[in-house]
Design a protein around this motif. Structure first.
Motif, PDB file in Angstrom:
ATOM      1  N   ALA A  32      75.993 -50.488 -13.405  1.00 32.57           N
ATOM      2  CA  ALA A  32      75.187 -50.400 -14.477  1.00 32.57           C
ATOM      3  C   ALA A  32      74.197 -49.416 -14.508  1.00 32.57           C
ATOM      4  O   ALA A  32      73.701 -48.851 -15.437  1.00 32.57           O
ATOM      5  N   SER A  33      73.381 -49.265 -13.181  1.00 30.00           N
ATOM      6  CA  SER A  33      72.313 -48.361 -13.351  1.00 30.00           C
ATOM      7  C   SER A  33      72.763 -46.799 -13.588  1.00 30.00           C
ATOM      8  O   SER A  33      72.036 -46.230 -14.249  1.00 30.00           O
ATOM      9  N   ILE A  34      73.980 -46.516 -12.861  1.00 31.74           N
ATOM     10  CA  ILE A  34      74.365 -45.038 -13.282  1.00 31.74           C
ATOM     11  C   ILE A  34      74.698 -44.888 -14.792  1.00 31.74           C
ATOM     12  O   ILE A  34      74.531 -44.024 -15.287  1.00 31.74           O
ATOM     13  N   LEU A  35      75.484 -45.924 -15.197  1.00 26.56           N
ATOM     14  CA  LEU A  35      75.869 -45.981 -16.561  1.00 26.56           C
ATOM     15  C   LEU A  35      74.641 -45.856 -17.549  1.00 26.56           C
ATOM     16  O   LEU A  35      74.647 -44.804 -18.444  1.00 26.56           O
ATOM     17  N   TRP A  36      73.633 -46.663 -17.285  1.00 22.42           N
ATOM     18  CA  TRP A  36      72.387 -46.553 -18.010  1.00 22.42           C
ATOM     19  C   TRP A  36      71.728 -45.339 -17.841  1.00 22.42           C
ATOM     20  O   TRP A  36      71.297 -44.713 -19.023  1.00 22.42           O
ATOM     21  N   ASP A  37      71.598 -44.449 -16.970  1.00 25.75           N
ATOM     22  CA  ASP A  37      70.869 -43.224 -16.833  1.00 25.75           C
ATOM     23  C   ASP A  37      71.721 -42.446 -17.347  1.00 25.75           C
ATOM     24  O   ASP A  37      71.177 -41.244 -17.868  1.00 25.75           O
ATOM     25  N   PHE A  38      73.205 -42.189 -17.271  1.00 29.18           N
ATOM     26  CA  PHE A  38      73.890 -41.397 -17.818  1.00 29.18           C
ATOM     27  C   PHE A  38      73.717 -41.325 -19.376  1.00 29.18           C
ATOM     28  O   PHE A  38      73.588 -40.182 -20.148  1.00 29.18           O
ATOM     29  N   ARG A  39      73.603 -42.560 -19.992  1.00 29.85           N
ATOM     30  CA  ARG A  39      73.531 -42.714 -21.429  1.00 29.85           C
ATOM     31  C   ARG A  39      72.440 -42.325 -22.154  1.00 29.85           C
ATOM     32  O   ARG A  39      72.275 -41.765 -23.178  1.00 29.85           O
TER      33      ARG A  39
END
Length: 264
Positions: A215-222
């Motif tokens: 979730a952390s990588i997904l959040w940063d990417f978005r």
């Protein structure tokens, strides 16, 4: 001012916006892409390791082919990224300039600069921000390759509804402004757009192919993707508005000089 003037200003503003978007995408977005690719590669390596163990035990039969990427990651994150952001910026800037020319004199008593800024804002909201809320960007490791066509079609479909919705909202706002006044008209137009996109958001299917992606990588990417979009639209709006305002002031000065000369 002519439509050509708006178009040229829009193309120039889009070029500047493409540069700004590249800077943001390269400095903020590319590290997140690298993290996603590293995660995907680690998963692929683990899968191959398990398959090799199974093959060694005689339980499966398979063959691997390791093909080098046609375009290196370095080229993708520099030249490829710059080409993409510049192309998108020029296209969006040109379209915004043309729409600003169409909207001139049709958005109440707004001056050209204010009218242009409003058009850019509506474009950013309807074409990028609201569709992003329904179908946010996903990293390379997310989503099946078999569903990419359907996911792309859903995004384009929602963008189309959102853009048509904002055009309908402008029409409602103009009608309501003539019937009542500017403020109620603006509220009516905004409400009409909210209704359209809310119904569309409920009607369009959800896309959930995240699996166990962190979730952390997904959040940063978005967040980085959204910042890139906002940077592009902010520069388009600011640069186009400034260019239009300068041209309008020059034209007004020339017309004032001609009127003064004619009065002599």
């Amino acid at each position: 001012m002519t439509t050509r003037t708006f178009l040229v200003h829009g193309l120039l503003a889009g070029l500047l916006a493409g540069v700004a978007a590249f800077v943001v995408a390269y400095t903020v977005g590319e590290p997140q892409v690298d993290r996603a690719i590293a995660l995907e590669s680690a998963g692929a390596t683990a899968d191959h390791h398990h398959e090799d163990e199974a093959a060694a035990s005689g339980s499966v039969s398979h063959s691997h082919s390791h093909d080098d990427a046609a375009i290196s990651r370095t080229t993708q994150s520099t030249l490829g990224l710059a080409t993409g952001t510049l192309a998108i910026g020029v296209v969006l800037g040109g379209l915004t300039g043309l729409l600003a020319a169409v909207g001139l004199g049709r958005l109440g008593s707004l001056r050209p600069a204010a009218s242009t800024g409003l058009v850019a804002l509506l474009g950013a909201v309807s074409f990028s921000v609201v569709p992003f809320l329904k179908y946010p960007a996903t990293p390379p490791a997310v989503g099946s390759g078999e569903t990419i066509d359907s996911r792309t079609a859903l995004w384009f479909g929602f963008v189309t509804v959102s853009v048509l919705g904002v055009l309908a909202a402008v029409a409602v706002a103009r009608w309501a402004a003539r019937r009542w006044s500017g403020v109620p008209g603006t509220i009516a137009g905004a409400a009409a757009y909210v209704v359209v996109v809310t119904v569309a958001a409920l009607a369009f299917p959800k896309v959930d192919e995240l699996g166990g992606f962190p979730a952390s990588i997904l959040w940063d990417f978005r967040i980085s993707s959204l910042l890139t979009l906002l940077a592009m639209w902010a520069v388009i709006g600011a640069a186009l508005t400034a260019l239009v305002d300068r041209s309008w002031r020059r034209q007004a000065a020339v017309e004032a000089q001609r009127a003064y000369a004619a009065a002599l």
